[in-house]
Design an enzyme around this catalytic site. Structure first.
Site, PDB file in Angstrom:
ATOM      1  N   GLY A  70      61.616  68.352 -24.897  1.00  0.00           N
ATOM      2  CA  GLY A  70      62.626  67.804 -25.741  1.00  0.00           C
ATOM      3  C   GLY A  70      63.782  68.813 -25.958  1.00  0.00           C
ATOM      4  O   GLY A  70      64.966  68.208 -25.912  1.00  0.00           O
ATOM      5  N   GLN A 179      59.790  63.498 -32.258  1.00  0.00           N
ATOM      6  CA  GLN A 179      58.826  63.212 -33.394  1.00  0.00           C
ATOM      7  C   GLN A 179      58.431  61.558 -33.453  1.00  0.00           C
ATOM      8  O   GLN A 179      57.404  61.332 -33.951  1.00  0.00           O
ATOM      9  CB  GLN A 179      59.050  63.851 -34.678  1.00  0.00           C
ATOM     10  CG  GLN A 179      59.207  65.100 -34.700  1.00  0.00           C
ATOM     11  CD  GLN A 179      57.924  65.842 -34.859  1.00  0.00           C
ATOM     12  OE1 GLN A 179      56.965  65.180 -35.018  1.00  0.00           O
ATOM     13  NE2 GLN A 179      58.000  67.149 -34.355  1.00  0.00           N
ATOM     14  N   SER A 199      59.290  64.076 -25.817  1.00  0.00           N
ATOM     15  CA  SER A 199      58.483  65.454 -25.324  1.00  0.00           C
ATOM     16  C   SER A 199      56.994  64.949 -25.435  1.00  0.00           C
ATOM     17  O   SER A 199      56.484  64.518 -26.442  1.00  0.00           O
ATOM     18  CB  SER A 199      58.864  66.637 -26.333  1.00  0.00           C
ATOM     19  OG  SER A 199      58.169  67.439 -25.850  1.00  0.00           O
ATOM     20  N   HIS A 201      54.323  66.814 -25.506  1.00  0.00           N
ATOM     21  CA  HIS A 201      53.252  67.468 -26.218  1.00  0.00           C
ATOM     22  C   HIS A 201      53.137  67.046 -27.806  1.00  0.00           C
ATOM     23  O   HIS A 201      52.350  67.676 -28.531  1.00  0.00           O
ATOM     24  CB  HIS A 201      53.114  69.234 -26.108  1.00  0.00           C
ATOM     25  CG  HIS A 201      54.318  69.735 -26.606  1.00  0.00           C
ATOM     26  ND1 HIS A 201      54.431  70.551 -27.930  1.00  0.00           N
ATOM     27  CD2 HIS A 201      55.686  69.792 -26.454  1.00  0.00           C
ATOM     28  CE1 HIS A 201      55.344  70.870 -28.289  1.00  0.00           C
ATOM     29  NE2 HIS A 201      56.342  70.347 -27.372  1.00  0.00           N
ATOM     30  N   THR A 237      61.313  71.155  -8.063  1.00  0.00           N
ATOM     31  CA  THR A 237      60.300  70.236  -7.607  1.00  0.00           C
ATOM     32  C   THR A 237      59.683  69.848  -8.924  1.00  0.00           C
ATOM     33  O   THR A 237      59.400  70.421 -10.009  1.00  0.00           O
ATOM     34  CB  THR A 237      59.419  71.128  -6.792  1.00  0.00           C
ATOM     35  OG1 THR A 237      59.901  71.570  -5.686  1.00  0.00           O
ATOM     36  CG2 THR A 237      58.101  70.347  -6.462  1.00  0.00           C
ATOM     37  N   CYS A 324      59.472  76.498 -35.204  1.00  0.00           N
ATOM     38  CA  CYS A 324      60.621  77.359 -34.845  1.00  0.00           C
ATOM     39  C   CYS A 324      61.041  78.440 -35.752  1.00  0.00           C
ATOM     40  O   CYS A 324      61.699  79.653 -35.462  1.00  0.00           O
ATOM     41  CB  CYS A 324      61.702  76.716 -34.354  1.00  0.00           C
ATOM     42  SG  CYS A 324      61.259  75.123 -33.756  1.00  0.00           S
TER      43      CYS A 324
HETATM   44  C1  LIG Z   1      59.482  69.748 -30.790  1.00  0.00           C
HETATM   45  C2  LIG Z   1      60.818  68.957 -30.873  1.00  0.00           C
HETATM   46  C3  LIG Z   1      61.694  69.512 -30.162  1.00  0.00           C
HETATM   47  C4  LIG Z   1      61.631  70.608 -28.814  1.00  0.00           C
HETATM   48  O1  LIG Z   1      60.662  69.896 -28.071  1.00  0.00           O
HETATM   49  P1  LIG Z   1      60.175  70.833 -26.962  1.00  0.00           P
HETATM   50  O2  LIG Z   1      59.489  69.867 -26.060  1.00  0.00           O
HETATM   51  O3  LIG Z   1      59.183  71.657 -27.477  1.00  0.00           O
HETATM   52  O4  LIG Z   1      61.147  71.513 -26.149  1.00  0.00           O
HETATM   53  C5  LIG Z   1      63.113  68.845 -30.383  1.00  0.00           C
HETATM   54  N1  LIG Z   1      63.304  68.133 -31.414  1.00  0.00           N
HETATM   55  C6  LIG Z   1      62.191  67.670 -32.304  1.00  0.00           C
HETATM   56  C7  LIG Z   1      62.509  66.826 -33.395  1.00  0.00           C
HETATM   57  C8  LIG Z   1      60.901  68.363 -32.253  1.00  0.00           C
HETATM   58  O5  LIG Z   1      60.126  68.019 -32.949  1.00  0.00           O
END
Ligand SMILES: *Cc1c(COP(=O)(O)O)cnc(C)c1O
Length: 395
Positions: A70, A179, A199, A201, A237, A324
């Protein structure tokens, strides 16, 4: 009891996504850029995954650029629009005070480079106003960036309405949907967005992989130069096992979305009801306009850090806000933006649930948080002053 209640930081990988990851790593080890059969077999998996992800968000496959997550997607969208704007003499960017740092820190950097950055406030309900956004946009504005769902307090933002205004005014619109994707329906056409970040995860896919949706004719510049992968928009890659795992996770999340939302909302409501019985506390953000699994609270007279440590001793994985900002002593910028004063913002707790959580776990969360809050308050000088009337209660 062991309870994982930090799904907004990262969700447990879905068994199906893990299986896809391992199978792809083993069977499709070729480089998708290689012309031989092994490479072309890998390329097929790459393009199939891209098409599946595009379909879920109502995009075309060529509008999807795979990124490391993300943060990278947010960076690329904002920097591309900023660069394009500068070429046309437009150096104003409108965003919000409650964005993720992956957006805010890029904007801070652009500010140093001479861009005008306007951050819209959020109401006490944790929601940004469409009227405020409309007022802030002018002829110098090159980009508006408003998240779809907030990562700390879970509030859903009127991104589609703001996107429609941007479209009518000819201003680029980016939404950080990290999110939201996999949790609520996300349709890039309905959102009127030029860019959207997601993202894996955060919806049960592997970590270190994400995607940027960039509308076919939206300006897009690479952050990483090198090979011609991703149509020249992102060299390197491709992380094929993770990409395939992300596609599996997203399709599964989409298929089970309505049912999961119903189950998780019921758990959330039970948790909110239970926690509201603790004296001098408050829910952060609108009760209904929020992600199904997000429960964010402030408790007066305590330190969020202490709360997390005691909860961790009880087997509970929680967060004070976003992953964070944990570890730093500054209170969350989101809680300050929605009007919580410093002392109150310091006593924050975020519990984020998903469909793997159970009612028994929610009972344990309620009981444990109540017990730990009472324990911390018993030692807190601030709480003593509040009790003695030397300080006024806010909550
Ligand atoms: C987790 C998150 C990100 C960052 O995503 P990553 O894949 O961890 O770099 C950015 N924006 C929001 C709202 C998030 O919750």
């Amino acid at each position: 009891m062991q309870v994982y209640a930090d799904n907004a930081a990262t969700a447990k990988i879905r068994p199906s996504a893990l299986e896809t990851y391992v199978r792809t790593a083993r069977a499709y080890f070729g480089n998708p850029s290689s012309l031989h059969e092994t490479g072309q077999a890998a390329k097929e998996v790459l393009e199939e995954s891209r098409a599946r992800i595009a379909r879920v968000i109502n995009a075309q496959p060529r509008e999807i650029v795979f990124t490391s997550g993300g943060s990278e997607a947010d960076n690329q969208a904002i920097l591309s629009a900023a660069k394009f704007g500068a070429k046309k003499g437009k150096k104003k960017i409108v965003s919000t005070a409650i964005e993720h740092h992956a957006v805010l820190h890029v904007l801070e950097q652009l500010k140093k480079e001479g861009y005008e950055i306007v951050l819209l406030p959020a109401g006490n309900d944790g929601i940004v106003s469409v009227a405020d956004a409309e007022k802030a946009i002018d002829e110098n504005t090159c980009l508006v960036s408003v998240m779809l769902a907030n990562n700390e307090i879970g509030t859903l933002q009127p991104a589609a309405e703001i996107g429609a205004i941007c479209k009518a005014r000819g201003v680029l619109f980016h939404t950080d949907a990290v999110q939201a994707v996999g949790h609520i329906p996300v349709d890039v056409k309905a959102l009127n967005c030029d860019y959207l970040a997601l993202s894996a995860h955060k919806f049960g896919g592997p970590r270190g992989i994400g995607a940027l949706y960039a509308r076919a004719d939206a300006p897009l510049f690479p952050l990483v130069e090198g090979g011609a992968q991703e149509r020249g928009k992102r060299a390197g890659t491709e992380n094929l096992p993770a990409i395939a795992g992300m596609a599996t996770a997203l399709c599964e999340a989409e298929a089970g979305m309505a049912e999961a939302a119903k189950k998780v909302t019921a758990l959330r409501e039970k948790l909110i009801e239970g926690l509201l019985k603790i004296p001098h506390c408050a829910l952060n953000g609108d009760r209904n306009q929020r992600l199904a699994g997000n429960v964010s609270f402030c408790f007066e007279g305590i330190e969020g850090e202490g709360l997390l440590l005691y909860l961790s001793d009880k087997g509970i994985d929680a967060s004070s806000g976003s992953a964070c900002t944990s570890g730093s002593l500054d209170p969350s910028h989101v809680l300050l933006a929605i009007g919580r004063v410093h002392d109150v913002a310091h006593g924050s707790l975020r519990l984020t649930l998903d469909e793997n959580n159970t009612e028994e776990e929610v009972d344990y969360l309620i009981e444990s948080v109540a017990e730990v809050v009472e324990k911390i308050r018993a030692f807190s000088p601030v709480w003593r002053d509040l009790q003695a009337g030397k300080r006024q209660f806010i909550l």
